[in-house]
Enzyme design. Structure first.
Site, short mmCIF file in Angstrom:
data_model
loop_
_atom_site.label_atom_id
_atom_site.label_comp_id
_atom_site.label_asym_id
_atom_site.label_seq_id
_atom_site.Cartn_x
_atom_site.Cartn_y
_atom_site.Cartn_z
N ASP A 151 15.52 0.99 12.64
CA ASP A 151 14.73 2.21 12.90
C ASP A 151 15.55 3.28 13.63
O ASP A 151 14.99 4.13 14.32
CB ASP A 151 13.48 1.87 13.73
CG ASP A 151 12.61 0.85 13.02
OD1 ASP A 151 12.04 -0.01 13.71
OD2 ASP A 151 12.54 0.89 11.77
N GLU A 154 22.63 1.13 10.47
CA GLU A 154 22.76 -0.28 10.89
C GLU A 154 21.90 -0.60 12.12
O GLU A 154 21.71 -1.75 12.47
CB GLU A 154 24.23 -0.63 11.16
CG GLU A 154 24.90 0.11 12.28
CD GLU A 154 25.31 1.54 11.92
OE1 GLU A 154 25.83 2.23 12.81
OE2 GLU A 154 25.08 1.96 10.76
N ARG A 162 13.02 -7.62 5.64
CA ARG A 162 14.35 -8.17 5.86
C ARG A 162 15.25 -7.12 6.52
O ARG A 162 15.07 -5.92 6.33
CB ARG A 162 15.00 -8.55 4.52
CG ARG A 162 14.73 -9.96 4.04
CD ARG A 162 15.53 -10.19 2.76
NE ARG A 162 16.96 -10.15 3.03
CZ ARG A 162 17.68 -11.23 3.33
NH1 ARG A 162 17.09 -12.41 3.40
NH2 ARG A 162 18.97 -11.14 3.56
N ILE A 163 16.23 -7.61 7.32
CA ILE A 163 17.22 -6.68 7.87
C ILE A 163 18.41 -6.66 6.91
O ILE A 163 18.96 -7.71 6.58
CB ILE A 163 17.69 -7.15 9.27
CG1 ILE A 163 16.49 -7.18 10.24
CG2 ILE A 163 18.79 -6.24 9.81
CD1 ILE A 163 15.88 -5.80 10.51
N THR A 184 0.84 -1.22 0.00
CA THR A 184 0.00 0.00 0.00
C THR A 184 0.86 1.25 0.00
O THR A 184 0.48 2.27 -0.58
CB THR A 184 -0.95 0.04 1.21
OG1 THR A 184 -0.19 0.11 2.42
CG2 THR A 184 -1.88 -1.16 1.23
N ASN A 185 2.04 1.20 0.62
CA ASN A 185 2.94 2.37 0.57
C ASN A 185 3.54 2.54 -0.82
O ASN A 185 3.69 3.65 -1.31
CB ASN A 185 4.04 2.23 1.63
CG ASN A 185 3.54 2.60 3.01
OD1 ASN A 185 3.32 3.76 3.29
ND2 ASN A 185 3.32 1.61 3.84
N ASN A 213 13.27 4.63 5.11
CA ASN A 213 12.29 3.63 5.54
C ASN A 213 11.08 4.33 6.13
O ASN A 213 11.19 5.41 6.70
CB ASN A 213 12.94 2.72 6.59
CG ASN A 213 11.97 1.67 7.12
OD1 ASN A 213 11.35 0.95 6.36
ND2 ASN A 213 11.81 1.62 8.44
N HIS A 233 8.19 3.79 8.99
CA HIS A 233 7.87 2.95 10.15
C HIS A 233 6.54 3.43 10.73
O HIS A 233 6.35 4.65 10.90
CB HIS A 233 8.99 3.03 11.20
CG HIS A 233 8.72 2.17 12.40
ND1 HIS A 233 8.85 0.80 12.37
CD2 HIS A 233 8.26 2.50 13.64
CE1 HIS A 233 8.51 0.32 13.55
NE2 HIS A 233 8.15 1.32 14.34
C1 GRF Z 1 2.30 -1.96 7.31
O1 GRF Z 1 2.23 -2.37 8.67
C2 GRF Z 1 2.85 -0.58 7.27
O2 GRF Z 1 2.39 0.15 8.39
C3 GRF Z 1 4.32 -0.82 7.36
O3 GRF Z 1 4.56 -2.05 6.69
C4 GRF Z 1 3.34 -2.79 6.62
C5 GRF Z 1 2.94 -3.15 5.22
O4 GRF Z 1 2.96 -2.00 4.43
N1 GRF Z 1 5.06 0.27 6.74
P1 GRF Z 1 2.62 -2.10 2.85
O5 GRF Z 1 1.12 -2.12 2.73
O6 GRF Z 1 3.25 -3.38 2.33
O7 GRF Z 1 3.21 -0.85 2.25
#
Ligand code: GRF
Length: 196
Positions: A145, A142, A86-87, A13-14, A102, A104
């Site tokens: 968040d 590294e 993934r990290i 969705t992002n 990123n 968060h």
């Molecule tokens: C969601 O929990 C969003 O808040 C976080 O990652 C998760 C999936 O996001 N950023 P998306 O729909 O795959 O962008």
């Protein structure tokens, strides 16, 4: 324009917010050139294909080596982690310092760091009883968040909220708003630098 790669793992969705922002002219300095998923079934890959963006799934084994090749092949100048689970190694994030960001789903430094992702973030916010939460866009280093904060937006927690209703409100009111704005701001800055 800065050729930008979006790393995903889930629904995307992002990523969709970035695609829509680009289509609407809100990200003039950003070219969405590549989407890479750590999960084969991620709907984010469909979103990328529907938008005509190169979409690749990379398996766990040799993930970063293959990612490095794709990024070089596509001439990527900016990486966006959007629901990416993934990290990445310290070596990778050091090489991309200042060019990897990123999103968060909390107001860092609350409810962040290892173990805080997806619904778990909102479960923790509800368990603590905060009245405000929201989203943060930050540079990646590294420390999970831990990088410099670029943008934040607050969202009210409402009585009766479940982790799902809160996640949805944070996405709609915060994530999908600040991510495109932050990506455009960083890309414009990077382009300004390269013009000097
Ligand atoms: C969601 O929990 C969003 O808040 C976080 O990652 C998760 C999936 O996001 N950023 P998306 O729909 O795959 O962008």
């Amino acid at each position: 324009m800065v050729r930008t790669a979006v790393l995903v793992s889930g629904g995307g969705t992002n990523l969709q917010a970035l695609i829509d922002a680009r289509r609407g002219g809100a990200m003039p300095h950003v070219e969405l050139a590549l989407v890479v998923s750590s999960s084969a079934g991620a709907y984010a890959l469909e979103r990328a294909k529907n938008a005509g963006i190169r979409a690749e799934y990379l398996e766990k084994t040799g993930f970063e080596e293959r990612l490095n090749s794709l990024l070089a092949e596509e001439g990527i100048g900016l990486i966006v982690l959007a629901g990416f689970l993934r990290i990445l190694s310290a070596d990778f994030t050091r090489r991309w310092a200042g060019r990897i960001i990123n999103i968060h789903p909390s107001l860092i430094p609350s409810f962040c760091g290892s173990g805080f992702y997806g619904l778990r973030v909102h479960e923790a916010a509800l368990a603590r009883g905060v009245k405000l939460t929201g989203a943060t866009v930050h540079f990646v280093n590294e420390i999970p968040d831990g990088g410099q904060i670029i943008a934040q937006r607050a969202v009210e927690v409402l009585p009766g909220d479940t982790p799902e209703t809160l996640q949805r409100r944070v996405m709609e009111r915060a994530e999908w708003v600040i991510l495109p704005a932050a990506v455009e701001a960083v890309a414009a800055e990077l382009e300004g630098e390269s013009d000097k």
